[in-house]
Scaffold this motif. Structure first.
Motif, PDB file in Angstrom:
ATOM      1  N   LEU B 243      98.513 -69.839 -49.551  1.00 21.36           N
ATOM      2  CA  LEU B 243      98.860 -69.445 -48.180  1.00 21.36           C
ATOM      3  C   LEU B 243      99.133 -70.632 -47.252  1.00 21.36           C
ATOM      4  O   LEU B 243     100.132 -70.622 -46.539  1.00 21.36           O
ATOM      5  CB  LEU B 243      97.782 -68.518 -47.604  1.00 21.36           C
ATOM      6  N   PRO B 244      98.284 -71.669 -47.250  1.00 22.54           N
ATOM      7  CA  PRO B 244      98.628 -72.806 -46.388  1.00 22.54           C
ATOM      8  C   PRO B 244      99.976 -73.428 -46.738  1.00 22.54           C
ATOM      9  O   PRO B 244     100.741 -73.795 -45.846  1.00 22.54           O
ATOM     10  CB  PRO B 244      97.479 -73.789 -46.639  1.00 22.54           C
ATOM     11  N   ASP B 245     100.295 -73.498 -48.014  1.00 19.59           N
ATOM     12  CA  ASP B 245     101.593 -74.052 -48.402  1.00 19.59           C
ATOM     13  C   ASP B 245     102.738 -73.140 -48.017  1.00 19.59           C
ATOM     14  O   ASP B 245     103.869 -73.587 -47.857  1.00 19.59           O
ATOM     15  CB  ASP B 245     101.632 -74.295 -49.919  1.00 19.59           C
ATOM     16  N   ALA B 246     102.420 -71.837 -47.877  1.00 29.49           N
ATOM     17  CA  ALA B 246     103.475 -70.885 -47.542  1.00 29.49           C
ATOM     18  C   ALA B 246     104.064 -71.164 -46.173  1.00 29.49           C
ATOM     19  O   ALA B 246     105.110 -70.621 -45.831  1.00 29.49           O
ATOM     20  CB  ALA B 246     102.921 -69.464 -47.579  1.00 29.49           C
ATOM     21  N   MET B 247     103.419 -72.033 -45.404  1.00 28.61           N
ATOM     22  CA  MET B 247     103.934 -72.361 -44.073  1.00 28.61           C
ATOM     23  C   MET B 247     105.236 -73.143 -44.133  1.00 28.61           C
ATOM     24  O   MET B 247     105.835 -73.445 -43.116  1.00 28.61           O
ATOM     25  CB  MET B 247     102.887 -73.163 -43.303  1.00 28.61           C
ATOM     26  N   ALA B 248     105.657 -73.490 -45.357  1.00 30.85           N
ATOM     27  CA  ALA B 248     106.949 -74.162 -45.500  1.00 30.85           C
ATOM     28  C   ALA B 248     108.107 -73.246 -45.129  1.00 30.85           C
ATOM     29  O   ALA B 248     109.213 -73.713 -44.892  1.00 30.85           O
ATOM     30  CB  ALA B 248     107.112 -74.659 -46.944  1.00 30.85           C
ATOM     31  N   GLY B 249     107.851 -71.940 -45.074  1.00 31.76           N
ATOM     32  CA  GLY B 249     108.909 -71.002 -44.705  1.00 31.76           C
ATOM     33  C   GLY B 249     109.157 -71.023 -43.206  1.00 31.76           C
ATOM     34  O   GLY B 249     108.430 -71.661 -42.455  1.00 31.76           O
ATOM     35  N   PRO B 250     110.208 -70.313 -42.760  1.00 29.65           N
ATOM     36  CA  PRO B 250     110.457 -70.221 -41.322  1.00 29.65           C
ATOM     37  C   PRO B 250     109.262 -69.578 -40.610  1.00 29.65           C
ATOM     38  O   PRO B 250     108.585 -68.725 -41.176  1.00 29.65           O
ATOM     39  CB  PRO B 250     111.685 -69.310 -41.232  1.00 29.65           C
TER      40      PRO B 250
END
Lengths: 103, 648
Positions: B243-250
């Protein structure tokens, strides 16, 4: 026809013809000579057939010889045709030069 | 007007197809109209069913579209269900989803090419379709379609900026980690079918409730398998790493998928299967403990993050932990209540952070922000309201839901877990005020160019912020605890959300509820408020008033500890060492040894043997006619000799 000549002599001549033909077929390089040698071998075999036919008082030997002569004639026509075609293609009928199947 | 339920997910699906196929050619305006319009229509369609449901008899409705799979005793229909739980989920999924679509118009407009813009809205619509299928499904298999669909969209949207390597890697990571959870979910479904010969919610739950003694032993395993799926999807320890890495999305994607809706699917499935979990107390204990550990663990990590979205991401993980903690102790209503309020304020926070990032020209590091209060007033005020709501300051939404959870935990006598919850509440308030202080207070710390560029976002972005902030204020009033309502003269035993959700709990023979006395409840409320206010004031004082001198000193005193927290306890590195590298090594070995050496080797050895035989045998083929004749002759001689040998 050949009464009076012992069977063993006939077979000797026949064997001699066959061996001479075989030697020619194995040793000569000219395709036509090989062809002739094979004819010689066949004639050796024919002679043996005739000899046995006479010795056994049977006509079958002579009948078989007729077949052999007929087939040899057919074979000669086919074989010579091959040689002509071969010569047109490679300009030689030396069997040592003709080795397309060689590895 | 009775709109069929299937239309609610079908409309975004149509939007996905139109945007996906035609969007590139027809341009941004068209895509905006279709992408947002389809979700808007779905919202209207959903509410045209929800409102009569809420104000009517509230009887569950099942609408079967048709058969789907029938094989022997196994049969699954495409059927949608409207009951209290799916109504609650649908209400905020469509509503929040719609406003985030609106926000996306403003956020994505400048950055992207026509093709990228169309791709973005196509994926977002596909996500809405999957999510609505997930919450409206009437059986586990159809739910699983939505479950996998949201996972896919999550992957696609995290990797939206695929030309950036870390975004592509983050997408892959999310997908792989989710697959681990989905595997557990699949096993759980197999188990359910094995036990009940059906995957239909009604059949499964009523059969299980009718004969608890018979099913209870197996249900622990099944419930734990389903929970593994929930852990993956809802980013709980140990599968939270994606989830923290998912912040790479818009950023709107982070708000919609990774804060408000998709990640709550795990809480939804646990609540949906509350019958199974209540029959398996061991599984519930696991849920509660995992939830509590996640809550505090993620909150601690959030303390030392400098990326504005990373803080919010860890905060989301932590709040999801709260929800599971509630479900684990049996306070399902509190869990769902928090799902709803969290959707409002966390979506608002993410959209606010998006507005900040937008104004900063893509900068996400809070150390380079500061003083944005005057430049982005609307963003600031909405962000502040949502922050207060998340911190649990009364009377905002987060206060009621968090307090309900903590009261529920205390009520079930899980005092240690309750303590963890209180500490986490304090930490939450602290890191959120650290975030607000670093971002909006003090002086601007970025470049001149950035300072010149600062501007408030367009109305398409601020309107959703205002609406979500308003909901963060009023959203909690549906779940006001009894003691507080008594002050205002309400005599009802249950508040609105408890009454609303009560039909989804099939009655079971359970231990007697330990109702708390009014005094205890007031005390609990006081403690949680004190914890929140303490964290809040500390965060404010340390970072806004004193420019972070105290935290810097603490960090200097315990450098190892601080670094460990800042590096997220090195969990990614540990996973890399424990799983990724061994698997890489295994894959490499399977490739280099098993595939190349053994399998290819065997094949090549066969080929080599044939070739070798041929190599040797070809010397027999001289191509010389006379040699053949000689062989022929020798063969005849040999045969003759054999014949003679046999004759004599």
């Amino acid at each position: 026809m050949i009464s009076g000549i012992p069977l063993s002599d006939v077979l000797l001549v026949s064997g001699g013809l066959f061996v001479i033909g075989l030697a020619g077929a194995l040793l000569r390089r000219n395709a036509i000579t090989i062809f002739l040698s094979i004819e010689l071998m066949m004639n050796g075999a024919n002679l043996a057939l005739l000899g046995y036919g006479a010795a056994l008082h049977s006509l079958e030997g002579q009948i078989v010889v007729f077949f052999v002569i007929a087939i040899a004639a057919a074979e000669a026509s086919v074989g010579l045709a091959i040689f002509v075609a071969l010569f047109r293609h490679t300009e030689t009928i030396d069997v040592n030069e003709i080795h397309l199947l060689k590895w | 007007m009775n709109v069929p339920l299937w239309l609610v997910p079908a409309l975004p699906l149509a939007g996905f197809l139109i945007c996906g196929v035609l969007g590139k050619k027809l341009g941004k305006s068209f895509v905006s109209a279709v992408g947002v319009g389809s979700v808007g229509l779905a919202t209207v369609a959903a509410y045209s069913r929800l409102l009569p449901f809420v104000f009517g008899s509230r009887a569950p409705v099942v609408e079967t579209v048709g058969g789907w799979i029938a094989a022997g005793s196994f049969s699954v229909d495409i059927a949608f269900r409207l009951d209290a739980l799916s109504a609650l989920m649908t209400s905020f999924v469509t509503f929040v989803g719609f406003w985030i679509h609106v926000y996306s118009i403003g956020y994505m407009r400048h950055d992207e090419s026509d093709a990228g813009y169309a791709r973005y809205f196509a994926y977002l619509n596909l996500f809405m379709f999957s999510m609505l299928t997930l919450v409206l499904a009437q059986n586990f298999l159809l739910l699983f379609v939505g479950w996998e669909g949201v996972g896919l969209c999550s992957y696609l949207l995290i990797g939206y900026y695929y030309e950036r390597e870390y975004a592509a890697a983050a997408g892959k990571k999310a997908f792989v980690v989710n697959r681990i959870g989905d595997f557990g979910f699949l096993l759980g479904m197999f188990g359910l079918f094995g036990l009940f010969q059906s995957l239909d919610f009604d059949r499964v739950f009523s059969t299980a409730a009718a004969d608890p003694a018979r099913y209870a032993p197996f249900l622990t395993v099944v419930a734990l398998c389903l929970f593994v799926g929930a852990v993956g999807k809802s980013a709980q320890v140990p599968l939270y790493v994606w989830l923290p890495d998912a912040m790479a999305g818009p950023t709107p994607v982070s708000a919609l998928i990774h804060a408000a809706t998709m990640v709550t699917a795990g809480v939804y499935i646990v609540t949906r299967c509350n019958v199974l979990f209540r029959l398996a107390p061991d599984a519930m204990a696991v849920v509660a403990v995992i939830g509590a550990i996640t809550a505090i663990f993620a909150a601690v990590i959030a303390l030392a993050q400098n990326d504005i979205k990373k803080v919010l991401a860890y905060s989301t993980v932590s709040q999801l932990g709260y929800m599971f903690l509630a479900c684990g102790v049996g306070a399902y209503v509190a869990g769902m209540f928090h799902v709803m309020t969290h959707a409002f304020f966390k979506a608002c926070l993410f959209l606010g952070s998006g507005s900040v990032i937008h104004a900063m020209g893509g900068e996400q590091d809070m150390r380079k922000m500061g003083g944005l209060k005057s430049k982005l007033p609307l963003t600031y005020w909405t962000f502040l309201i949502a922050t207060l709501a998340l911190a649990g300051i009364p009377p905002l939404a987060g206060f009621f839901s968090k307090d309900t959870i903590l009261a529920g935990v205390f009520e079930h006598q899980r005092y240690v877990l309750w303590g963890i919850g209180i500490v986490t509440a304090g930490l939450t308030a602290f890191y959120m005020f650290r975030l607000v202080s670093l971002t909006f207070e003090g002086k601007f710390r970025g470049t001149h160019e950035q300072e010149h560029h600062l501007h408030e976002s367009p109305p398409s972005m601020t309107t959703p912020l205002l609406i979500l902030a308003a909901l963060s204020v009023i959203g909690g009033f549906v779940g006001v605890p009894k003691v507080i309502r008594e002050v205002f003269g309400s005599a009802r035993e249950q508040n609105a959300i408890e009454r609303f959700l009560s039909p989804i709990f099939v009655p079971l023979e359970e231990s007697v509820e330990h109702a708390l006395g009014a005094g205890t409840e007031w005390l609990l409320i006081a403690i949680s408020v004190v914890a929140a206010v303490t964290g809040l004031l500390l965060g404010w004082n340390w970072y806004a008033k004193q420019d972070g001198r105290i935290p810097a000193r603490i960090a200097a005193t315990f450098p190892t500890l601080y670094e460990l927290v800042e590096d997220k306890f090195d969990v990614d590195e540990a996973y890399d060492f424990l799983f990724v590298r061994p698997f890489n090594w295994l894959a490499r070995m399977l490739w280099k040894v098993v595939d190349v050496l053994i399998i290819d080797g065997l094949l090549n050895a066969g080929a080599f043997l044939v070739e070798l035989t041929g190599d040797l045998l070809r010397f027999l083929q001289t191509g010389n006619v006379r040699n053949y004749a000689l062989t022929f002759f020798l063969g005849v001689v040999g045969l003759l000799l054999i014949v003679i040998g046999f004759t004599y």
